[in-house]
Enzyme design. Structure first.
Site, PDB file in Angstrom:
ATOM      1  N   ARG A  30       4.771   2.533  10.682  1.00 43.10           N
ATOM      2  CA  ARG A  30       4.867   1.091  10.889  1.00 43.10           C
ATOM      3  C   ARG A  30       5.719   0.686  12.095  1.00 43.10           C
ATOM      4  O   ARG A  30       5.668  -0.479  12.501  1.00 43.10           O
ATOM      5  CB  ARG A  30       5.383   0.424   9.609  1.00 43.10           C
ATOM      6  N   GLN A  54       7.781 -12.277  -5.014  1.00 45.62           N
ATOM      7  CA  GLN A  54       7.678 -13.630  -5.552  1.00 45.62           C
ATOM      8  C   GLN A  54       6.226 -13.880  -5.967  1.00 45.62           C
ATOM      9  O   GLN A  54       5.302 -13.690  -5.175  1.00 45.62           O
ATOM     10  CB  GLN A  54       8.091 -14.636  -4.480  1.00 45.62           C
ATOM     11  N   SER A  55       6.058 -14.318  -7.196  1.00 45.97           N
ATOM     12  CA  SER A  55       4.721 -14.476  -7.763  1.00 45.97           C
ATOM     13  C   SER A  55       4.087 -15.806  -7.363  1.00 45.97           C
ATOM     14  O   SER A  55       4.731 -16.845  -7.447  1.00 45.97           O
ATOM     15  CB  SER A  55       4.819 -14.414  -9.287  1.00 45.97           C
ATOM     16  N   GLN A  56       2.833 -15.766  -6.965  1.00 48.26           N
ATOM     17  CA  GLN A  56       2.086 -17.015  -6.734  1.00 48.26           C
ATOM     18  C   GLN A  56       1.394 -17.465  -8.022  1.00 48.26           C
ATOM     19  O   GLN A  56       0.682 -18.464  -8.020  1.00 48.26           O
ATOM     20  CB  GLN A  56       1.051 -16.836  -5.611  1.00 48.26           C
ATOM     21  N   ARG A  59       0.826  -1.215   0.000  1.00 52.72           N
ATOM     22  CA  ARG A  59       0.000   0.000   0.000  1.00 52.72           C
ATOM     23  C   ARG A  59       0.859   1.264   0.000  1.00 52.72           C
ATOM     24  O   ARG A  59       0.357   2.352  -0.302  1.00 52.72           O
ATOM     25  CB  ARG A  59      -0.944   0.012   1.216  1.00 52.72           C
TER      26      ARG A  59
END
Lengths: 220, 220, 220, 220
Positions: free
Chosen positions: C166, C88-90, C79
């Site tokens: 954060r 890392q792509s799922q 965000r």
């Protein structure tokens, strides 16, 4: 200088309150646009502003048409990056008239000389154009006082930031006048949202430290 | 004009290839910074550029120090919003010397007049300063030809975009010279990444339609 | 969780101080990179931070490699819009092992059930893959606890903002741990720049109003 | 899935054409909002789109309310950085019902198992909540298929970019359905502006190279 609000997101306060309500409750999209009284909206908006939860204010945007400001002013203006600009081009448009801004601090004989100097610069500009120099190159001779026109769109969150910096007495007088005129217009449309907007001193302590002007401003 | 690359992300090509590798494989952070030969890196970079998968190129950034350019040029420059700028202030710095840019198209007697006019504007500026006008206001009299200095940081993806617009013959000559000097410097550091950078015509068809200059450029 | 600083702009404190110096003085690009002692740099940096003149801090960026964090955490992470991510792509990577995050608040028998449940979800995921469902679709069954890897680049100004939100006790524990690990790493490289970074309470009053945790944090 | 256009800048096509007209002519702010027939507007818009002069399209924005989409989909969605989002929080809202998305590719017995598995995950989530685990932690057990609600605002230029990526057959089916529904809504309001929007193949060659699906799409 002329500053005109030419577009804004319709019902902006309802949208901000609705989007915020979606974050925190089980309501659906259908619900958030209904059943939210003016009082409830205002309560939400006050709470969001107080907590600094500013992302819902990004959903509403305001478009201003501004003319009669100098290139000094627009060079500062376009440094704001979360904004959209359409500016009259000095590459594609050539000028016949000397429309320019004189800083109020330049008075009497200096002012007369300033005017003479600027009129002369337009004449030289016209000569360059007539001898075949392209407007984009002839403009190098034009003083920064020359007027330009610009259409500016910012969302309300960015306007908060812009007003915080540019309504401050430490901003230059010209962009401060623009910012104050924009705030005046925005407030007519969304009075709750912009109630605390302006220089930081309208609602709290001055953050400028030793550079502070020492003269807290009032709400517009 | 002087354009100097003063900082860049170290080992930029390795970082781009590593970040991309992370997206598509089971490797861990430890692995991606190792076992990636120059050949493998180049292969990855070519593939990403070809597919237009540009986000990994955002991880590397380049910082340029630029001086001897006009306020005409920086007003265009700071319109690029995915970038960071630190520019010499005409509010806090006052000028003693007439450093300015003369467009090459202004020649002979016009050039002489241009020079005379600009020197005179500095004299008037100095007079304003001496009579107590603040630099921020005195500068309204300065022609846009006056020089400024700027530090610019962009990531490689934004540089691709910047070079695409500003190395094009349709960009004004001054910012085109800046862009070409920046590209030359960036290419020394990351030759594979910037191999196809520049105006769109260096690697494909001109997108400018009827406004095309009709003279495709060569790779720098 | 592993957080590793894998790249940063070299000599970051010198660059920030130099860029700031350019704004306020007559020096040239050549000068700003010289003659700036460590003491002078620190003095500049302190002054900029105090005045809230944060744009020079944008010239330096930091790239982190992070693994062993959940998709809960990365959905929050991405965000942040003034940042660059390679995750890392799922869609392109399928998983054989159940690597996942268990919130510390889930203990004893609930933890055992959580583990069992998660292991089972991986088995069902594998079954889906084996019966020909694409990884991009099979992943719909995976709990949000499943681990992912991400490369993140932010400039120092955005890091200030990120740490402010954060590192605060009101942020969720997982992204707070990531943020604190990032701050620890960044501080090693640029101790003066990040000296006051973290939750707002490390250097002033809590801005969270009635939502305040009431437990001011110490500098890392 | 439900996609609803809940706000847009009024008279968007007139605003885009007016802002563009300001760049290229001597007209004032007053003029640009007048004397611009529908035909003239359309002509301007076509020309701008053809030349790729896209900045005037940033002045208009569109706000969508979207519900019934998975967290898989929103994790992709919020990667778009020139956009504003308000999403239903899994930290502040806890769930009683198993609302979730089943990929169409999961059929028959696998679908039954998928449903059973997801219902069970909600039961375990409820158990965690009842045993005092906070919703922000209990959600780690929830599959990514679980539904969420989101309010999204983008300007038209960013929508062009979004539709270009997400209406493409290479995008995942879920976000593609969202994008197509958004485009359908936007087209009703600004048919000339979005006439060529969608996957790149609706108006030209596929840029995906060897990864191309080979099935050019038609305009919506």
């Amino acid at each position: 200088m002329e500053v005109r609000l030419i577009r804004h997101t319709p019902k902006p306060e309802l949208l901000v309150a609705s989007a915020a309500k979606l974050c925190y409750s089980k309501v659906g999209i259908e619900d958030i646009t209904k059943n939210l009284s003016r009082d409830k909206q205002n309560e939400f908006i006050k709470k969001l502003l107080k907590m600094g939860h500013l992302s819902p204010f990004e959903h509403i945007s305001f478009t201003f048409g501004i003319e009669g400001i100098s290139r000094v002013c627009t060079h500062q203006f376009v440094r704001h990056r979360i904004a959209s600009f359409s500016q009259q081009s000095q590459r594609y448009v050539s000028f016949d008239e000397a429309e320019y801004v004189i800083p109020p601090a330049i008075k009497k004989s200096l002012k007369t000389k300033f005017e003479k100097y600027t009129e002369d610069s337009l004449k030289f500009y016209r000569q360059l154009i007539e001898e075949g120099v392209a407007p984009e190159d002839a403009r190098y001779i034009l003083p920064q006082s020359f007027c330009t026109k610009i259409v500016v769109t910012m969302n309300a969150r960015e306007l908060f930031h812009f007003f915080g910096l540019r309504c401050c007495n430490r901003a230059q007088w010209e962009i401060r006048e623009v910012a104050e005129a924009m705030l005046t217009e925005a407030k007519k449309i969304a009075p709750n949202i912009f109630s605390d907007s302006g220089a930081p001193c309208v609602k709290g302590a001055c953050p400028e430290g030793e550079l502070s002007c020492g003269k807290p401003k009032k709400r517009l």
